[in-house]
Design a protein around this motif. Structure first.
Motif, short mmCIF file in Angstrom:
data_model
loop_
_atom_site.label_atom_id
_atom_site.label_comp_id
_atom_site.label_asym_id
_atom_site.label_seq_id
_atom_site.Cartn_x
_atom_site.Cartn_y
_atom_site.Cartn_z
N LEU A 40 -26.06 -18.81 31.62
CA LEU A 40 -27.29 -18.63 32.40
C LEU A 40 -26.99 -18.04 33.78
O LEU A 40 -27.76 -17.23 34.29
N HIS A 67 -34.37 -20.68 39.60
CA HIS A 67 -34.86 -20.22 38.31
C HIS A 67 -34.45 -18.78 38.06
O HIS A 67 -34.36 -17.97 38.97
N ILE A 68 -34.26 -18.48 36.80
CA ILE A 68 -33.88 -17.15 36.36
C ILE A 68 -35.14 -16.45 35.87
O ILE A 68 -36.08 -17.09 35.39
N ALA A 70 -37.96 -14.78 33.83
CA ALA A 70 -38.42 -15.16 32.50
C ALA A 70 -37.99 -14.16 31.43
O ALA A 70 -37.62 -14.56 30.32
N LYS A 72 -35.32 -12.29 31.32
CA LYS A 72 -33.90 -12.46 31.02
C LYS A 72 -33.66 -13.74 30.22
O LYS A 72 -32.85 -13.75 29.28
N CYS A 73 -34.35 -14.79 30.60
CA CYS A 73 -34.22 -16.06 29.86
C CYS A 73 -34.69 -15.90 28.42
O CYS A 73 -34.03 -16.36 27.49
N ASN A 74 -35.84 -15.27 28.25
CA ASN A 74 -36.37 -15.10 26.91
C ASN A 74 -35.46 -14.24 26.06
O ASN A 74 -35.25 -14.51 24.87
N LYS A 77 -32.50 -16.41 25.05
CA LYS A 77 -32.89 -17.37 24.00
C LYS A 77 -33.07 -16.67 22.66
O LYS A 77 -32.61 -17.15 21.63
N VAL A 167 -31.48 -25.31 29.83
CA VAL A 167 -32.28 -24.09 29.73
C VAL A 167 -33.65 -24.31 30.37
O VAL A 167 -34.15 -23.45 31.11
N ARG A 170 -33.29 -24.28 34.25
CA ARG A 170 -32.96 -23.00 34.86
C ARG A 170 -33.99 -21.91 34.58
O ARG A 170 -34.14 -20.99 35.36
N CYS A 171 -34.65 -21.99 33.44
CA CYS A 171 -35.59 -20.95 33.06
C CYS A 171 -37.04 -21.32 33.36
O CYS A 171 -37.95 -20.54 33.06
N SER A 173 -38.94 -23.30 31.87
CA SER A 173 -39.65 -23.21 30.59
C SER A 173 -40.46 -24.47 30.36
O SER A 173 -39.93 -25.49 29.97
#
Length: 197
Positions: A40, A67-68, A70, A72-74, A77, A167, A170-171, A173
């Motif tokens: 992450l 937070h990263i 969204a 990039k996180c998606n 994942k 996750v 950090r994301c 979510s």
């Protein structure tokens, strides 16, 4: 970005070679779940706002609550985390079916049968040896595999829960409280585009 690992081909022999099975699970977990914080961190764009000169005057690590993005996180994942989990789920599901299926190729079947015959013919006198009634028969390799699969499923649930907590932190979510729901939605999204073809 880390690429999810997957076994080359699933065969009963892969499952019965428990060292290979466990090695695959270990490598998959270590490349994605055990290093989730590093993975992450790699998604963050360093110095996006420019260098902060006061950052050198602080002691200790920076807070991990940042937070990263969204997107990039998606992407992480969808392309790394969930495919890795799915590959491990596929292996565990396949091997659990192998463990519950008849095993005509068991190399120790004849040996176990001979031991059972020998134990039936044995004369036991508990007065002379109170421990003589104890018999520890060999387990079939399907039984051993079933024990390993149960253990690995428990480990998998713990690992995924821990990873999903990180996750979510950090994301940012908030969509899915549990990893089970998130994985189920990802699976559904993979099926629905293919159904329309």
């Amino acid at each position: 970005m880390v690429q999810p690992s997957s076994p080359s081909s699933l065969t009963p022999q892969f499952c019965f070679t428990t060292s290979a099975l466990r090695e695959f699970l270990r490598l998959s977990r270590s490349s994605v779940d055990d290093t989730i914080t590093q993975n992450l961190n790699a998604l963050e764009t360093p110095a996006r706002a420019g260098f902060d000169p006061t950052s050198t005057s602080r002691l200790g690590p920076r807070p991990l609550s940042r937070h990263i993005e969204a997107t990039k996180c998606n992407a992480f994942k969808d392309k790394v985390l969930f495919p890795s989990w799915q590959a491990r789920s596929d292996v565990l599901s396949y091997c659990s079916v192998v463990a519950t299926s008849p095993d005509p190729d068991d190399p120790e079947a004849a040996l176990r049968q001979a031991e059972q015959e020998k134990n039936r013919e044995r004369v036991v006198d508990e007065r002379l040896d109170p421990y003589s009634t104890r018999v520890f028969p060999r387990q079939a390799r399907t039984e051993l595999l079933a024990d390993i699969i149960r253990q690995e499923i428990r480990v998998e649930n713990i690992v995924r829960s821990r990873t999903w907590d990180i996750v979510r932190q950090r994301c940012d979510s908030q969509a899915h409280a549990s990893w089970e729901d998130a994985l189920a939605d990802w699976r559904a999204s993979k099926i629905s585009p293919e159904a329309g073809r």
